[in-house]
Design a protein around this motif. Structure first.
Motif, PDB file in Angstrom:
ATOM      1  N   GLY A  58       0.835  -1.190   0.000  1.00 50.40           N
ATOM      2  CA  GLY A  58       0.000   0.000   0.000  1.00 50.40           C
ATOM      3  C   GLY A  58       0.871   1.241   0.000  1.00 50.40           C
ATOM      4  N   VAL A  59       0.422   2.296  -0.696  1.00 49.99           N
ATOM      5  CA  VAL A  59       1.231   3.513  -0.801  1.00 49.99           C
ATOM      6  C   VAL A  59       0.985   4.484   0.355  1.00 49.99           C
ATOM      7  CG1 VAL A  59       1.431   3.340  -3.297  1.00 49.99           C
ATOM      8  CG2 VAL A  59      -0.426   4.679  -2.314  1.00 49.99           C
ATOM      9  N   ASP A  60      -0.068   4.267   1.119  1.00 46.71           N
ATOM     10  CA  ASP A  60      -0.340   5.013   2.351  1.00 46.71           C
ATOM     11  C   ASP A  60      -1.390   4.222   3.117  1.00 46.71           C
ATOM     12  OD1 ASP A  60      -3.017   5.804   1.465  1.00 46.71           O
ATOM     13  OD2 ASP A  60      -2.042   7.368   0.273  1.00 46.71           O
ATOM     14  N   GLY A  61      -1.739   4.678   4.303  1.00 47.14           N
ATOM     15  CA  GLY A  61      -2.687   3.941   5.123  1.00 47.14           C
ATOM     16  C   GLY A  61      -4.032   3.734   4.468  1.00 47.14           C
ATOM     17  N   LYS A  62      -4.548   4.769   3.832  1.00 47.47           N
ATOM     18  CA  LYS A  62      -5.857   4.659   3.187  1.00 47.47           C
ATOM     19  C   LYS A  62      -5.828   3.618   2.070  1.00 47.47           C
ATOM     20  CE  LYS A  62      -9.587   7.294   1.149  1.00 47.47           C
ATOM     21  NZ  LYS A  62     -10.087   8.593   0.740  1.00 47.47           N
ATOM     22  N   ASP A  63      -4.784   3.632   1.274  1.00 42.44           N
ATOM     23  CA  ASP A  63      -4.640   2.658   0.199  1.00 42.44           C
ATOM     24  C   ASP A  63      -4.534   1.239   0.764  1.00 42.44           C
ATOM     25  OD1 ASP A  63      -4.160   1.840  -2.573  1.00 42.44           O
ATOM     26  OD2 ASP A  63      -2.090   1.498  -1.938  1.00 42.44           O
ATOM     27  N   ALA A  64      -3.831   1.076   1.863  1.00 44.36           N
ATOM     28  CA  ALA A  64      -3.619  -0.253   2.455  1.00 44.36           C
ATOM     29  C   ALA A  64      -4.887  -0.842   3.064  1.00 44.36           C
ATOM     30  CB  ALA A  64      -2.518  -0.170   3.508  1.00 44.36           C
ATOM     31  N   LEU A  65      -5.861  -0.003   3.385  1.00 46.19           N
ATOM     32  CA  LEU A  65      -7.105  -0.505   3.976  1.00 46.19           C
ATOM     33  C   LEU A  65      -7.814  -1.502   3.064  1.00 46.19           C
ATOM     34  CD1 LEU A  65      -8.605   2.724   5.596  1.00 46.19           C
ATOM     35  CD2 LEU A  65      -7.539   0.769   6.769  1.00 46.19           C
ATOM     36  N   LYS A  66      -7.581  -1.411   1.759  1.00 49.08           N
ATOM     37  CA  LYS A  66      -8.232  -2.335   0.825  1.00 49.08           C
ATOM     38  C   LYS A  66      -7.793  -3.779   1.040  1.00 49.08           C
ATOM     39  CE  LYS A  66      -4.865  -1.531  -2.856  1.00 49.08           C
ATOM     40  NZ  LYS A  66      -4.578  -0.654  -3.974  1.00 49.08           N
ATOM     41  N   PHE A  67      -6.663  -3.975   1.692  1.00 47.17           N
ATOM     42  CA  PHE A  67      -6.177  -5.326   1.958  1.00 47.17           C
ATOM     43  C   PHE A  67      -6.798  -5.923   3.221  1.00 47.17           C
ATOM     44  CE2 PHE A  67      -2.804  -3.337  -0.576  1.00 47.17           C
ATOM     45  CZ  PHE A  67      -2.774  -4.224  -1.629  1.00 47.17           C
ATOM     46  N   LEU A  68      -7.538  -5.116   3.968  1.00 43.65           N
ATOM     47  CA  LEU A  68      -8.207  -5.594   5.172  1.00 43.65           C
ATOM     48  C   LEU A  68      -9.615  -6.064   4.807  1.00 43.65           C
ATOM     49  CD1 LEU A  68      -7.123  -2.791   7.655  1.00 43.65           C
ATOM     50  CD2 LEU A  68      -5.984  -4.970   7.184  1.00 43.65           C
ATOM     51  N   ASP A  69      -9.665  -7.038   3.940  1.00 40.87           N
ATOM     52  CA  ASP A  69     -10.927  -7.542   3.400  1.00 40.87           C
ATOM     53  C   ASP A  69     -11.310  -8.903   3.965  1.00 40.87           C
ATOM     54  OD1 ASP A  69      -9.006  -9.107   2.259  1.00 40.87           O
ATOM     55  OD2 ASP A  69      -9.560  -8.700   0.189  1.00 40.87           O
ATOM     56  N   GLY A  70     -10.696  -9.270   5.066  1.00 39.29           N
ATOM     57  CA  GLY A  70     -10.950 -10.576   5.658  1.00 39.29           C
ATOM     58  C   GLY A  70      -9.870 -11.591   5.339  1.00 39.29           C
ATOM     59  N   SER A  71      -8.985 -11.260   4.425  1.00 40.09           N
ATOM     60  CA  SER A  71      -7.857 -12.133   4.126  1.00 40.09           C
ATOM     61  C   SER A  71      -6.888 -12.130   5.304  1.00 40.09           C
ATOM     62  CB  SER A  71      -7.109 -11.644   2.880  1.00 40.09           C
ATOM     63  OG  SER A  71      -7.967 -11.577   1.776  1.00 40.09           O
ATOM     64  N   THR A  72      -6.170 -13.226   5.469  1.00 39.64           N
ATOM     65  CA  THR A  72      -5.195 -13.314   6.543  1.00 39.64           C
ATOM     66  C   THR A  72      -3.958 -12.487   6.215  1.00 39.64           C
ATOM     67  OG1 THR A  72      -5.918 -15.532   7.120  1.00 39.64           O
ATOM     68  CG2 THR A  72      -3.738 -14.873   7.891  1.00 39.64           C
ATOM     69  N   ILE A  73      -3.606 -11.606   7.125  1.00 41.21           N
ATOM     70  CA  ILE A  73      -2.355 -10.857   7.036  1.00 41.21           C
ATOM     71  C   ILE A  73      -1.570 -11.217   8.283  1.00 41.21           C
ATOM     72  CG2 ILE A  73      -1.259  -8.586   6.974  1.00 41.21           C
ATOM     73  CD1 ILE A  73      -3.789  -7.557   5.591  1.00 41.21           C
ATOM     74  N   ASP A  74      -0.407 -11.808   8.083  1.00 40.15           N
ATOM     75  CA  ASP A  74       0.388 -12.281   9.206  1.00 40.15           C
ATOM     76  C   ASP A  74       1.267 -11.203   9.817  1.00 40.15           C
ATOM     77  OD1 ASP A  74      -0.336 -15.188   9.122  1.00 40.15           O
ATOM     78  OD2 ASP A  74       0.439 -14.957   7.084  1.00 40.15           O
ATOM     79  N   LEU A  75       1.637 -10.212   9.014  1.00 43.09           N
ATOM     80  CA  LEU A  75       2.526  -9.147   9.491  1.00 43.09           C
ATOM     81  C   LEU A  75       2.285  -7.887   8.686  1.00 43.09           C
ATOM     82  CD1 LEU A  75       5.088  -8.311  11.193  1.00 43.09           C
ATOM     83  CD2 LEU A  75       6.441  -9.052   9.228  1.00 43.09           C
ATOM     84  N   ILE A  76       2.267  -6.747   9.374  1.00 43.97           N
ATOM     85  CA  ILE A  76       2.177  -5.448   8.709  1.00 43.97           C
ATOM     86  C   ILE A  76       3.449  -4.677   9.019  1.00 43.97           C
ATOM     87  CG2 ILE A  76       0.975  -3.232   8.595  1.00 43.97           C
ATOM     88  CD1 ILE A  76      -1.594  -4.745   9.403  1.00 43.97           C
ATOM     89  N   ILE A  77       4.089  -4.181   7.976  1.00 46.42           N
ATOM     90  CA  ILE A  77       5.254  -3.305   8.119  1.00 46.42           C
ATOM     91  C   ILE A  77       4.824  -1.951   7.580  1.00 46.42           C
ATOM     92  CG2 ILE A  77       7.638  -2.860   7.428  1.00 46.42           C
ATOM     93  CD1 ILE A  77       7.906  -5.911   6.961  1.00 46.42           C
ATOM     94  N   THR A  78       4.801  -0.938   8.447  1.00 41.67           N
ATOM     95  CA  THR A  78       4.305   0.363   8.013  1.00 41.67           C
ATOM     96  C   THR A  78       5.246   1.499   8.397  1.00 41.67           C
ATOM     97  OG1 THR A  78       2.393   1.859   8.061  1.00 41.67           O
ATOM     98  CG2 THR A  78       2.896   0.712  10.103  1.00 41.67           C
ATOM     99  N   ASP A  79       5.260   2.490   7.545  1.00 41.29           N
ATOM    100  CA  ASP A  79       5.931   3.758   7.811  1.00 41.29           C
ATOM    101  C   ASP A  79       5.017   4.550   8.742  1.00 41.29           C
ATOM    102  OD1 ASP A  79       7.527   6.008   7.661  1.00 41.29           O
ATOM    103  OD2 ASP A  79       6.994   6.507   5.604  1.00 41.29           O
ATOM    104  N   LEU A  80       5.563   5.484   9.482  1.00 43.03           N
ATOM    105  CA  LEU A  80       4.735   6.327  10.336  1.00 43.03           C
ATOM    106  C   LEU A  80       4.294   7.597   9.631  1.00 43.03           C
ATOM    107  CD1 LEU A  80       6.453   6.034  13.818  1.00 43.03           C
ATOM    108  CD2 LEU A  80       4.361   4.948  13.023  1.00 43.03           C
TER     109      LEU A  80
END
Length: 68
Positions: free
Chosen positions: A32-54
């Protein structure tokens, strides 16, 4: 089974280096290019780790983690 990792960073070079490294180790990587863009991946799929910039435009890392 491969683990799923979500990378959230506004820097294209950081996203490319981190995703390249993780993919070479056998991980499934979403980007994801920012937090808002990354929200699309929170669709119920399993995400084991998130690495994010602040510090990102639109939605920063702290806001994104609160949303998660």
């Amino acid at each position: 089974m491969s683990k799923n990792i979500l990378i959230v960073d506004d820097s294209e070079s950081i996203r490319e280096v981190v995703s390249f490294t993780l993919e070479n180790e056998g991980y499934n990587v979403s980007v994801g290019v920012d937090g808002k863009d990354a929200l699309k991946f929170l669709d119920g799929s399993t995400i084991d780790l998130i690495i994010t910039d602040l510090h990102m435009p639109v939605m920063d890392g702290i806001e994104f983690i609160k949303e998660v």
